[in-house]
Design a protein around this motif. Structure first.
Motif, PDB file in Angstrom:
ATOM      1  N   TRP A 174      -1.585  -7.044  -3.972  1.00  0.00           N
ATOM      2  CA  TRP A 174      -1.907  -6.738  -5.370  1.00  0.00           C
ATOM      3  C   TRP A 174      -0.679  -6.412  -6.213  1.00  0.00           C
ATOM      4  CZ3 TRP A 174      -6.540  -2.992  -3.996  1.00  0.00           C
ATOM      5  CH2 TRP A 174      -7.592  -3.770  -3.482  1.00  0.00           C
ATOM      6  N   LEU A 177       0.688  -8.925  -8.459  1.00  0.00           N
ATOM      7  CA  LEU A 177      -0.173  -9.285  -9.587  1.00  0.00           C
ATOM      8  C   LEU A 177      -0.112  -8.236 -10.691  1.00  0.00           C
ATOM      9  CD1 LEU A 177      -3.465 -10.217  -7.662  1.00  0.00           C
ATOM     10  CD2 LEU A 177      -1.351 -11.519  -7.845  1.00  0.00           C
ATOM     11  N   GLY A 178       0.480  -7.105 -10.400  1.00  0.00           N
ATOM     12  CA  GLY A 178       0.473  -6.005 -11.363  1.00  0.00           C
ATOM     13  C   GLY A 178      -0.850  -5.260 -11.360  1.00  0.00           C
ATOM     14  N   TYR A 179      -1.661  -5.516 -10.365  1.00  0.00           N
ATOM     15  CA  TYR A 179      -2.989  -4.884 -10.274  1.00  0.00           C
ATOM     16  C   TYR A 179      -2.844  -3.556  -9.546  1.00  0.00           C
ATOM     17  CZ  TYR A 179      -7.957  -4.509  -8.797  1.00  0.00           C
ATOM     18  OH  TYR A 179      -9.249  -4.103  -8.576  1.00  0.00           O
ATOM     19  N   ASP A 180      -3.378  -2.490 -10.153  1.00  0.00           N
ATOM     20  CA  ASP A 180      -3.128  -1.196  -9.539  1.00  0.00           C
ATOM     21  C   ASP A 180      -4.259  -0.715  -8.647  1.00  0.00           C
ATOM     22  OD1 ASP A 180      -3.235   0.347 -12.838  1.00  0.00           O
ATOM     23  OD2 ASP A 180      -4.619  -0.950 -11.804  1.00  0.00           O
ATOM     24  N   GLY A 181      -5.191  -1.600  -8.337  1.00  0.00           N
ATOM     25  CA  GLY A 181      -6.131  -1.299  -7.275  1.00  0.00           C
ATOM     26  C   GLY A 181      -7.264  -0.398  -7.667  1.00  0.00           C
TER      27      GLY A 181
ATOM     28  N   TRP B 296      -8.722  -5.774 -16.315  1.00  0.00           N
ATOM     29  CA  TRP B 296      -9.627  -5.094 -15.381  1.00  0.00           C
ATOM     30  C   TRP B 296      -9.861  -3.640 -15.766  1.00  0.00           C
ATOM     31  CZ3 TRP B 296      -4.576  -6.409 -14.219  1.00  0.00           C
ATOM     32  CH2 TRP B 296      -3.693  -5.339 -13.987  1.00  0.00           C
ATOM     33  N   MET B 362      -1.379 -16.652 -10.315  1.00  0.00           N
ATOM     34  CA  MET B 362      -1.839 -15.291 -10.002  1.00  0.00           C
ATOM     35  C   MET B 362      -0.800 -14.239 -10.407  1.00  0.00           C
ATOM     36  SD  MET B 362      -4.924 -15.283  -8.993  1.00  0.00           S
ATOM     37  CE  MET B 362      -5.194 -13.662  -8.289  1.00  0.00           C
ATOM     38  N   TYR B 365      -1.529 -12.612 -13.581  1.00  0.00           N
ATOM     39  CA  TYR B 365      -2.848 -11.960 -13.634  1.00  0.00           C
ATOM     40  C   TYR B 365      -2.897 -10.816 -14.646  1.00  0.00           C
ATOM     41  CZ  TYR B 365      -6.831  -9.297 -11.695  1.00  0.00           C
ATOM     42  OH  TYR B 365      -8.001  -8.603 -11.516  1.00  0.00           O
ATOM     43  N   ASP B 366      -1.890  -9.960 -14.648  1.00  0.00           N
ATOM     44  CA  ASP B 366      -1.963  -8.787 -15.533  1.00  0.00           C
ATOM     45  C   ASP B 366      -1.682  -9.136 -16.995  1.00  0.00           C
ATOM     46  OD1 ASP B 366       0.751  -9.233 -15.175  1.00  0.00           O
ATOM     47  OD2 ASP B 366       1.268  -7.104 -15.228  1.00  0.00           O
TER      48      ASP B 366
END
Ligand code: FAD
Ligand code: SF4
Lengths: 216, 521
Positions: A174, A177-181, B296, B362, B365-366
């Protein structure tokens, strides 16, 4: 599910001579079932490594096929596995967990997909099965399957999607992706397992094995 | 109480007044109302009870726990993914909580074409009010609009398109953004939180892991339900659960309900059962922005655009002249635009390509915004039972819906550029990538018959359409079956057509209506 069960083709409909395009889902399943029989006849389901496999849904050979497809599809270049995430074998294990409880008809299709991929080299008269090929050649096989269109293209899409299901469920993938979960793992408001909030739900639930009212 | 049928001593046979099949918006509301009005009620739910304390925000756990086919249900040709719930509370557990009434133009058309004598406007008003109060429906406050939705609004403003805030059914929302995986904070006023406790309070019984196979009937009268308890992990049958009941209400959703009715050989001379499925098909486009969007985070959907949704134009009265009829066929009256965002695993499966191309996508994504065009469809699909436990869905867009879908896709791209996207991607195979100023014609030229782009749908409806004339409808406007006494339907199947917007509020309302009708009989 045992490996034997995993190999049984759907036998409700016969293949006819329509060729590979424009086939119905049932015909596709039949064909991949026939692929299993053919493959057994030439001994192509034997000799998978004895690496520990405790999957609930995928047979060992299917897990190998899954991992081999991941190695072809996930990295920038087939075979050059990225370091940040799960191993190919872990991708297969993640997929196995995800597939648990799928409707039987879908599981049959997924098994058909694995047969097609592992034995797909047969369609092109190749001798070596998919998992025995170098990663770049595996990608070629997958793209050949895709290019046959219709249900074959769906099989390609299916394995491609499963690769990403297995890869991107892992937290280590993650960061890129820069996704912080998950928010419940971060600083923030508490989730519901506080006793006051979960109690009303617990009170609704009968003990396992409790006998309902009205039993005849 | 809520019983786990997989722990019953099987086989088991139970007697009750009313057996409700399915615990989603329609079934839970119908069961609660009927139980409160004094009926002994048993609800069968094929899925598990997943309380908020079990919800862990992980896609790989929550999708299998909450969704039919673990979120992978598709039409038989594999071209359209149809997401539906299979847990106590049905699709309301993982939905995004938008609430909207059915527009007048559609209700007018239903009255004209289907009678609807038990559902006049005054009755709709009554049941909508009851449900809106129960679910505590309210506007989403503007300070809760996340960056993703703000970009959407900015795009609409730049183009001069209509856009506006939406209503929802949440209390105590902490804006986690995980609605589609169930709410760990119990902020969703869904069927499991609002109606299930009412069922239990009124002494109703709910059996989870219990799948109805067929309705039992003889001599034109329903007398019960044949069901099976399911092993929770493999979901295979463990043994039979037979319910004896004078009244049976099928609320297994617009796919599950026609499958059960057809498997049960329920007569329907109108031939409509399972043959008029609509789904609100949708296409998405993603836009890449310079700065992080972090779609998100926060309430997923709070702003929408009805610029291309004109119900009056799409539904002219029956006696309308040629000009109005021709206008109804024009493209651009049946598209609803709204932001959508998914967590990484689901996003990755939607993004086309593999290897380097996919990884580069991907990595953005952000910085991505994703907008969708959902079509108020007219094409009719079918649902058929498959074996004892499964079903097959067919749906493909007829020409007017095909044109509307591609029109909508082009509008999402336009909107993304207007919101500041430096690049727009359509998840077509091969990827369609557009830069500002590029022609949108590649989007209009997509061939939807080849499977090169995936359709998505989350609102199956209208597969057992109600109507007061038995020659053109299987059930009347109370949800009562025309040909089998004691048999009712209460879910999204009942709509005579698709409704062009979020359906849950109207399905809950129909559940209340049917539940009261059953108890009144
Ligand atoms: C991702 C997503 C987002 C959505 N967002 C919104 C939104 O924001 N606003 C909105 O209005 N709508 C939304 N919806 C749609 C809305 O949730 C549904 O339209 C609504 O819940 C349908 O109600 P229903 O009663 O017809 O069926 P469901 O709510 O789907 O319930 C049917 C139940 O029946 C059970 N069942 C099926 N077959 C059987 C059987 N044989 N035996 C026993 N049980 C069975 C199922 O497991 C399920 O629990 C969304 C849907 C999805 C998928
Ligand atoms: S955004 Fe709100 S309703 Fe949705 S999961 Fe988070 S807290 Fe729950």
């Amino acid at each position: 599910m045992s490996e034997e069960e995993a190999k049984s083709p759907e036998d409700s409909e016969e293949a006819n001579g329509d060729g590979l395009l424009h086939m119905t889902r049932r015909k596709f399943l039949w064909l991949t079932g026939a692929g299993v029989v053919g493959a057994l006849a030439v001994g192509r389901f034997g000799c998978y490594s004895t690496e520990q496999w405790e999957g609930q849904v995928l047979a060992r050979w299917e897990a190998h096929t899954m991992a081999a497809a991941a190695l072809a599809l996930i990295p920038d270049e087939p075979g050059r596995w990225p370091t940040e995430g799960p191993t190919p074998w872990e991708v297969a294990a993640n997929v196995d967990r995800y597939l648990s409880g799928m409707p039987q008809a879908m599981l049959r299709e997924i098994r058909g997909m694995f047969v097609l991929i592992e034995q797909g080299t047969l369609l092109g008269c190749g001798i070596r099965r998919f998992t025995r090929l170098p990663a770049a050649k595996r990608l070629d096989v997958l793209l050949t399957i895709r290019d046959r269109g219709e249900m074959f293209a769906l099989a390609f899409e299916g394995i491609r999607a499963l690769c990403y299901v297995g890869w991107y469920q892992d937290d280590h993938t993650w960061q890129r992706l820069g996704y912080d979960g998950l928010m419940i793992q971060r600083e923030g408001p508490p989730a519901v397992p506080t006793p006051e909030q979960s109690a009303p739900y617990q009170e609704l639930v009968a003990e396992p094995g409790a006998v309902p009212r009205g039993v005849l | 109480m809520i019983y786990d049928a997989s722990t019953f001593d099987l086989p088991i046979r139970i007697k009750t007044d009313l057996c409700v099949i399915g615990s989603g918006a329609g079934g839970a509301a119908a069961a609660a109302v009927a139980a409160e009005l004094g009926l002994d009620v048993v609800v069968l739910e094929t899925g598990p009870f997943v309380p908020p304390s079990v919800m862990n925000q992980r896609e790989e756990d929550m999708m299998p726990a909450l969704l039919r086919a673990n979120g992978s249900q598709t039409t038989t040709d594999g071209r359209c993914t149809i997401i539906q719930g299979r847990a106590l509370g049905g699709s309301t557990v993982h939905n995004t909580n938008l609430c909207k009434r059915i527009p007048d133009a559609i209700l007018d058309e239903w009255e004209e074409t289907r009678g609807m004598k038990y559902l006049p406007r005054s009755r709709w008003e009554e049941i909508y009010q009851q449900v809106e109060a129960a679910l505590d429906v309210s506007p989403i406050e503007s300070h809760r609009v996340n960056h993703h939705n703000q970009l959407f609004q900015r795009g609409c403003e730049a183009l001069g398109w209509d856009s506006g805030g939406l209503l929802h059914n949440r209390n105590g929302c902490v804006e986690s953004g995980f609605c589609s995986l169930g709410c760990s904070y119990d902020a969703k006023n869904n069927a499991a939180k609002i109606y299930v406790p009412r069922i239990v309070e009124a002494d109703g019984q709910i059996f989870t892991h219990c799948q109805a196979v067929r309705v039992l009937h003889r001599d034109g009268k329903a007398y019960g339900v044949e069901a099976v308890a399911l092993e929770p992990t493999t979901r295979r049958s463990m043994g039979s659960v037979t319910i004896e009941a004078d009244q049976v209400c099928v609320s297994a959703s617009a796919t599950g309900t026609p499958a059960i009715l057809l498997r049960s050989d329920i007569p329907d001379p109108s031939g409509e059962t399972g043959n008029r499925l609509t789904i609100h098909p949708a296409l998405v486009a993603a836009g890449e922005f310079d700065k992080p969007v972090r779609g998100w985070e926060g309430i997923p959907q709070s702003i929408a655009s009805s610029e291309f949704l004109d119900f009056e134009a799409a539904h002219p009265p029956q006696d309308a002249g040629d000009a109005a009829r021709a206008r109804a066929e024009e493209v651009g009256h049946r598209t609803w635009l709204i932001p959508v965002f998914a967590h990484p695993m689901s996003t990755a499966t939607i993004m086309p390509g593999w290897g380097k191309e996919h990884r580069r996508l991907m990595e953005r994504y952000d910085r991505m915004a994703v907008f969708t065009a959902m079509v108020h469809d007219r094409s009719h699909g079918t649902v058929r039972p498959s074996g004892e436990l499964d079903l097959d869905i067919e749906w493909s867009p007829a020409e007017p819906d095909r044109r509307e879908l591609l029109f909508g896709l082009a509008r999402t791209a336009e909107l993304l550029f207007a919101a500041g996207a430096k690049r727009v991607f359509a998840p077509h195979r091969p990827l369609i990538e557009l830069e500002p100023g590029d022609s949108l014609s590649p989007l209009h030229d997509i061939d939807l018959t080849t499977g090169a782009i995936d359709l998505n749908a989350v609102h199956p409806m209208s597969s057992v359409p109600m109507g007061d004339d038995p020659s053109n409808a299987p059930v009347d406007s109370r949800g009562k079956h025309h040909h089998i006494d004691g048999l009712w339907v209460a879910d999204g199947s009942l709509f005579p057509t698709s409704i062009g917007g979020p359906p849950q509020l109207s399905i809950y309302a129909l559940g209340v209506h049917v539940g009261q009708s059953i108890a009144d009989l």
